[in-house]
Design an enzyme around this catalytic site. Structure first.
Site, PDB file in Angstrom:
ATOM      1  N   GLY A  13      70.985   3.539  -6.021  1.00 41.83           N
ATOM      2  CA  GLY A  13      70.402   4.663  -5.303  1.00 41.83           C
ATOM      3  C   GLY A  13      70.904   6.037  -5.665  1.00 41.83           C
ATOM      4  O   GLY A  13      70.832   6.944  -4.833  1.00 41.83           O
ATOM      5  N   ASN A  15      69.460   8.170  -7.686  1.00 40.13           N
ATOM      6  CA  ASN A  15      68.285   9.045  -7.618  1.00 40.13           C
ATOM      7  C   ASN A  15      67.820   9.227  -6.180  1.00 40.13           C
ATOM      8  O   ASN A  15      67.383  10.307  -5.790  1.00 40.13           O
ATOM      9  CB  ASN A  15      67.143   8.491  -8.480  1.00 40.13           C
ATOM     10  CG  ASN A  15      67.295   8.899  -9.923  1.00 40.13           C
ATOM     11  OD1 ASN A  15      67.276  10.075 -10.245  1.00 40.13           O
ATOM     12  ND2 ASN A  15      67.469   7.922 -10.795  1.00 40.13           N
ATOM     13  N   LEU A  86      61.929  -2.295  -8.374  1.00 37.53           N
ATOM     14  CA  LEU A  86      61.500  -3.243  -9.382  1.00 37.53           C
ATOM     15  C   LEU A  86      60.198  -3.986  -9.088  1.00 37.53           C
ATOM     16  O   LEU A  86      59.428  -4.231 -10.010  1.00 37.53           O
ATOM     17  CB  LEU A  86      62.634  -4.239  -9.672  1.00 37.53           C
ATOM     18  CG  LEU A  86      63.919  -3.579 -10.211  1.00 37.53           C
ATOM     19  CD1 LEU A  86      64.970  -4.622 -10.507  1.00 37.53           C
ATOM     20  CD2 LEU A  86      63.628  -2.725 -11.425  1.00 37.53           C
ATOM     21  N   LEU A  88      56.328  -4.903  -8.254  1.00 34.38           N
ATOM     22  CA  LEU A  88      55.060  -4.186  -8.408  1.00 34.38           C
ATOM     23  C   LEU A  88      54.550  -3.768  -7.038  1.00 34.38           C
ATOM     24  O   LEU A  88      54.675  -4.505  -6.064  1.00 34.38           O
ATOM     25  CB  LEU A  88      54.025  -5.075  -9.095  1.00 34.38           C
ATOM     26  CG  LEU A  88      54.259  -5.360 -10.585  1.00 34.38           C
ATOM     27  CD1 LEU A  88      53.207  -6.337 -11.101  1.00 34.38           C
ATOM     28  CD2 LEU A  88      54.241  -4.080 -11.404  1.00 34.38           C
ATOM     29  N   ILE A  89      53.967  -2.595  -6.986  1.00 33.58           N
ATOM     30  CA  ILE A  89      53.395  -2.085  -5.736  1.00 33.58           C
ATOM     31  C   ILE A  89      52.042  -2.776  -5.523  1.00 33.58           C
ATOM     32  O   ILE A  89      51.209  -2.800  -6.429  1.00 33.58           O
ATOM     33  CB  ILE A  89      53.229  -0.556  -5.808  1.00 33.58           C
ATOM     34  CG1 ILE A  89      54.584   0.118  -5.985  1.00 33.58           C
ATOM     35  CG2 ILE A  89      52.514  -0.020  -4.573  1.00 33.58           C
ATOM     36  CD1 ILE A  89      55.579  -0.143  -4.874  1.00 33.58           C
ATOM     37  N   ASN A 103      56.354   7.159  -9.941  1.00 28.07           N
ATOM     38  CA  ASN A 103      57.440   6.307 -10.405  1.00 28.07           C
ATOM     39  C   ASN A 103      58.251   7.048 -11.458  1.00 28.07           C
ATOM     40  O   ASN A 103      57.710   7.810 -12.254  1.00 28.07           O
ATOM     41  CB  ASN A 103      56.876   5.018 -11.021  1.00 28.07           C
ATOM     42  CG  ASN A 103      57.979   4.083 -11.498  1.00 28.07           C
ATOM     43  OD1 ASN A 103      58.916   3.789 -10.772  1.00 28.07           O
ATOM     44  ND2 ASN A 103      57.866   3.615 -12.735  1.00 28.07           N
ATOM     45  N   HIS A 105      60.476   6.406 -14.742  1.00 31.96           N
ATOM     46  CA  HIS A 105      60.746   5.385 -15.759  1.00 31.96           C
ATOM     47  C   HIS A 105      61.769   5.936 -16.750  1.00 31.96           C
ATOM     48  O   HIS A 105      61.628   7.077 -17.212  1.00 31.96           O
ATOM     49  CB  HIS A 105      59.453   4.990 -16.490  1.00 31.96           C
ATOM     50  CG  HIS A 105      59.647   3.837 -17.411  1.00 31.96           C
ATOM     51  ND1 HIS A 105      59.749   2.541 -16.964  1.00 31.96           N
ATOM     52  CD2 HIS A 105      59.813   3.781 -18.752  1.00 31.96           C
ATOM     53  CE1 HIS A 105      59.942   1.741 -17.996  1.00 31.96           C
ATOM     54  NE2 HIS A 105      59.988   2.473 -19.094  1.00 31.96           N
ATOM     55  N   ASP A 146      53.540   0.686 -15.341  1.00 30.69           N
ATOM     56  CA  ASP A 146      53.913   1.787 -16.233  1.00 30.69           C
ATOM     57  C   ASP A 146      52.749   2.378 -17.016  1.00 30.69           C
ATOM     58  O   ASP A 146      52.949   2.951 -18.089  1.00 30.69           O
ATOM     59  CB  ASP A 146      55.025   1.354 -17.214  1.00 30.69           C
ATOM     60  CG  ASP A 146      56.329   1.046 -16.519  1.00 30.69           C
ATOM     61  OD1 ASP A 146      56.586   1.629 -15.441  1.00 30.69           O
ATOM     62  OD2 ASP A 146      57.094   0.217 -17.041  1.00 30.69           O
ATOM     63  N   GLU A 175      67.372  12.575 -15.332  1.00 31.98           N
ATOM     64  CA  GLU A 175      66.855  12.192 -14.019  1.00 31.98           C
ATOM     65  C   GLU A 175      67.464  13.057 -12.920  1.00 31.98           C
ATOM     66  O   GLU A 175      66.751  13.554 -12.041  1.00 31.98           O
ATOM     67  CB  GLU A 175      67.160  10.720 -13.730  1.00 31.98           C
ATOM     68  CG  GLU A 175      66.455   9.743 -14.619  1.00 31.98           C
ATOM     69  CD  GLU A 175      66.877   8.299 -14.384  1.00 31.98           C
ATOM     70  OE1 GLU A 175      66.363   7.433 -15.099  1.00 31.98           O
ATOM     71  OE2 GLU A 175      67.714   8.037 -13.489  1.00 31.98           O
TER      72      GLU A 175
END
Length: 190
Positions: A13, A15, A86, A88-89, A103, A105, A146, A175
């Site tokens: 966490g 970010n 991680l 998938l939504i 997202n 990446h 992605d 980031e």
């Protein structure tokens, strides 16, 4: 009126914490909720320590439309940020939040994206390919992993002597510097 965001995370966490701190005192954005698919994700501790509500949402609940929409509505979520999440939504969330899920990446998409390309796997692939640069990508989330429209990319040069850990650190610095700014720009534009 402030827009409530939910941050979805799976890991430590950094970010997530950076986003929460960035938006402290913002008149436009409120970090309302942090969701993790892992009960032991350190991101939950970071969020709790900063006074942000948390929820553990395993895969079965993530894919339960009634459960997830009730959670989103309870917290009046207007926007979703994936910061190292991680799973998938599910499509129902993508449909409920069109162009309101982004997202982060850790590579320059379309390179090093898709199934299995997350975290250190990405940086090892960049090293193995002998890339001279890497970077971060922020993109909209679509049903295909992605593959959503790219919002922003930031690059950093690599040296042949850089290890995968060195590459990870260089990319992570991007980031920390740029991700909150990009999120803010996208949210304030809606």
């Amino acid at each position: 009126m402030k827009k409530n965001i939910a941050i979805f995370v799976s890991g430590s966490g950094t970010n997530c914490e950076n986003l929460i701190r960035y938006f402290e005192g913002s008149s436009d954005v409120n970090c309302e909720l942090v969701i993790s698919n892992k009960a032991d994700a350190y991101a939950l501790v970071r969020a709790h320590n900063l006074g942000v509500a948390t929820a553990v949402v395993p895969k079965t609940q993530l894919n339960d439309e009634a459960y997830m929409m009730a959670l989103m509505n309870e917290h009046q979520i207007a926007f979703i940020v994936l910061a190292g999440f991680l799973p998938l939504i599910p499509n129902f969330l993508i449909e409920a939040y069109p162009r309101r899920i982004v997202n982060l990446h850790p590579a320059l998409l379309p390179k090093y994206g898709g199934k299995g390309m997350w975290g250190h796997h990405v940086h090892e692939a960049v090293k193995a390919a002998g890339e001279t640069e890497t970077g971060m990508t922020v993109h909209y989330v679509t049903p295909v992993c992605d593959s959503g429209e790219i919002i922003a990319q930031y690059r950093v040069a690599l040296s042949p002597d850089d290890s995968a850990d060195d590459i990870a650190e260089k990319e992570h610095q991007l980031e920390m510097k740029y991700f909150p700014q990009v999120v803010e720009q996208v949210i304030c534009a809606i």
